[in-house]
Enzyme design. Structure first.
Site, PDB file in Angstrom:
ATOM      1  N   ASP A   1     -23.860  27.947 116.275  1.00 58.44           N
ATOM      2  CA  ASP A   1     -22.831  28.934 114.982  1.00 58.44           C
ATOM      3  C   ASP A   1     -23.308  27.532 113.729  1.00 58.44           C
ATOM      4  OD1 ASP A   1     -20.287  29.541 114.116  1.00 58.44           O
ATOM      5  OD2 ASP A   1     -19.439  27.721 114.435  1.00 58.44           O
TER       6      ASP A   1
ATOM      7  N   ASP B   1     -20.834  27.947 110.199  1.00 52.32           N
ATOM      8  CA  ASP B   1     -19.908  26.375 109.466  1.00 52.32           C
ATOM      9  C   ASP B   1     -19.399  25.431 110.719  1.00 52.32           C
ATOM     10  OD1 ASP B   1     -19.492  28.516 107.434  1.00 52.32           O
ATOM     11  OD2 ASP B   1     -18.021  30.185 108.240  1.00 52.32           O
TER      12      ASP B   1
END
Ligand SMILES: [Zn+2]
Length: 434
Positions: A253, A255
């Site tokens: 991922d 953020d």
């Protein structure tokens, strides 16, 4: 398919003065470099090879011969001493087919050439140039692409201060339309292009396509590069990096995993790497794992940032990683949001899609484009939607304690492992792999 090899003097190296040792002939695990490349070309569907060489390059011409021992037809064309690669190429157009690959004799690559050919035919540019993320942006010629993958500009080194583009390095392999080259004015008349036919094509207004490849490409112009090449051939890395061989990936991922979580990053300067994240990606790059970022960016659907703005944010991510000698092979994002009632939202992006995690769309795209084996792949995330996505697709999941640290409450899931951060997660994966 036809390929043109710029070898010896045509490849830009001065006359060898009788020294028969050229990179083309360097022994790579029992086979001369160029012979190994010819075998890969034949395997990839190339039937005809034109070797461009200078007057002092007898040993290279003899090595290639008529190509029969490599399973293809080869002819050699000799050019006057001092003639550069581009001039040699333009002088040889009569011997060339309507479109052809062009590369240099002092490199080894194992690309799915049919896939590149198909991408070129779909986009129908004047030329398609191979680009790839680099961990050495400062020593590479960078290629600036627009949102459609077309070349906006070449940035040879040294780069101007404050150049804010993605770390995509130009590779010395391209696919060229003969008609586009034939239409070029004499290169002597376009000194601005520095004698480089791709620069000249772009300067003439021709459309060029950037083709992103994560496959094996290695120059062999220096002793250190030759050592790298020998090691990669000997330990099977060339084969493992080819698109024929399914690879494992580490999906990350964005953020809260790579960069510090904050609600909706809408400008480049808001993106800050989590300590140790760049170095962790660098360790992944040195392994056989592909590094792939998959991220929900509803900031687009919300109308807080447009595609160009997001590209600038990701260019910053690239540069921050590049400073640490790291890169990601691919980044995929979902621009959507399911809520049609978002104030200020974009109607074209507020919809139920198949790519907003935990939906599998982004990972399935990566799987198809990079030929990934998901059962051997990992997902590292800070949200329950990352973990749910991993479980849905049979990947091993790691929840990290950075970012949301799994406290987003979106999905009821149990991760396979819980670790502190990306650095610890990557170390764990690499330990498990060895
Ligand atoms: Zn989506």
């Amino acid at each position: 398919m036809q390929a043109v090899i710029l070898a010896g003097e045509s490849g830009g190296r001065p006359a060898s003065g009788g020294d028969p040792i050229r990179p083309e002939r360097v022994d790579i695990c029992g086979e001369p470099l160029l012979g190994r490349q010819l075998r890969l070309l034949a395997r990839g569907g190339v039937a005809h090879v034109v070797l461009l060489a200078g007057p002092g390059d007898d040993h290279i011409v003899d090595l290639v011969g008529d190509g029969a021992r490599w399973g293809l037809h080869a002819v050699a064309l000799r050019h006057p001493a001092g003639q550069g690669a581009t001039d040699a190429l333009i002088a040889s157009l009569d011997a060339l087919e309507a479109r052809f690959f062009v590369f240099f004799g002092d490199m080894l690559f194992d690309l799915d050439l049919r896939a590149m050919w198909a991408a070129h035919r779909r986009a129908a540019p004047a030329a398609t140039v191979v680009v790839r993320p680099t961990d050495q942006p400062q020593t590479s010629e960078l290629v600036e692409l627009d949102l459609d993958g077309q070349v906006r500009a070449f940035h040879p080194r040294p780069h101007s201060q404050g150049l804010e583009i993605a770390n995509l390095a130009r590779q010395r392999l391209c696919l060229v339309e003969k008609s586009a080259l034939a239409a070029l004015p004499s290169l002597q008349a376009t000194p601005v292009a520095g004698g480089d036919f791709l620069h000249a094509l772009l300067a003439s207004g021709a459309r060029l396509l950037g083709y992103r490849s994560a496959e094996y490409i290695q120059d062999a112009a220096t002793p250190e590069q030759v050592r790298t090449l020998r090691r990669d051939v000997a330990n099977g890395r060339v084969e493992r990096m080819s698109r024929r061989t399914p690879s494992a990936a580490v999906f990350m991922d964005r953020d809260g995993v790579l960069n510090v979580e904050r609600s909706y990053i809408s400008a480049p300067e808001q993106l800050v790497l989590i300590p140790g994240a760049g170095e962790a990606v660098r360790r992944l790059n040195a392994s056989d794992y592909r590094s792939v970022v998959v991220t929900n960016q509803s900031v687009l659907a919300r109308g807080e940032c447009d595609e160009e703005g997001l590209a600038r944010i990701h260019a910053r991510l690239d540069r921050l990683l590049g400073r640490r000698g790291a890169f990601v092979d691919r980044l995929y994002y979902c621009p959507h949001h399911p809520d049609p009632g978002l104030p200020g939202g974009r109607s074209d992006l507020t919809l139920a899609c198949d790519c907003r995690k935990p939906a599998p769309g982004l990972v399935l795209r990566a799987r198809d484009e990079l030929n990934l084996d998901l059962a051997r792949s990992w997902m590292i995330g800070d949200s329950t939607s990352d973990i749910a996505l991993a479980q849905r697709l049979g990947m091993t999941s790691i929840l990290v304690r950075t970012g949301h640290a799994g406290a987003d409450g979106k999905c009821r899931v149990q991760p396979d492992f819980i670790l502190d951060d990306l650095a610890e997660a990557v170390n764990f994966i690499l330990r498990n792999a060895s």
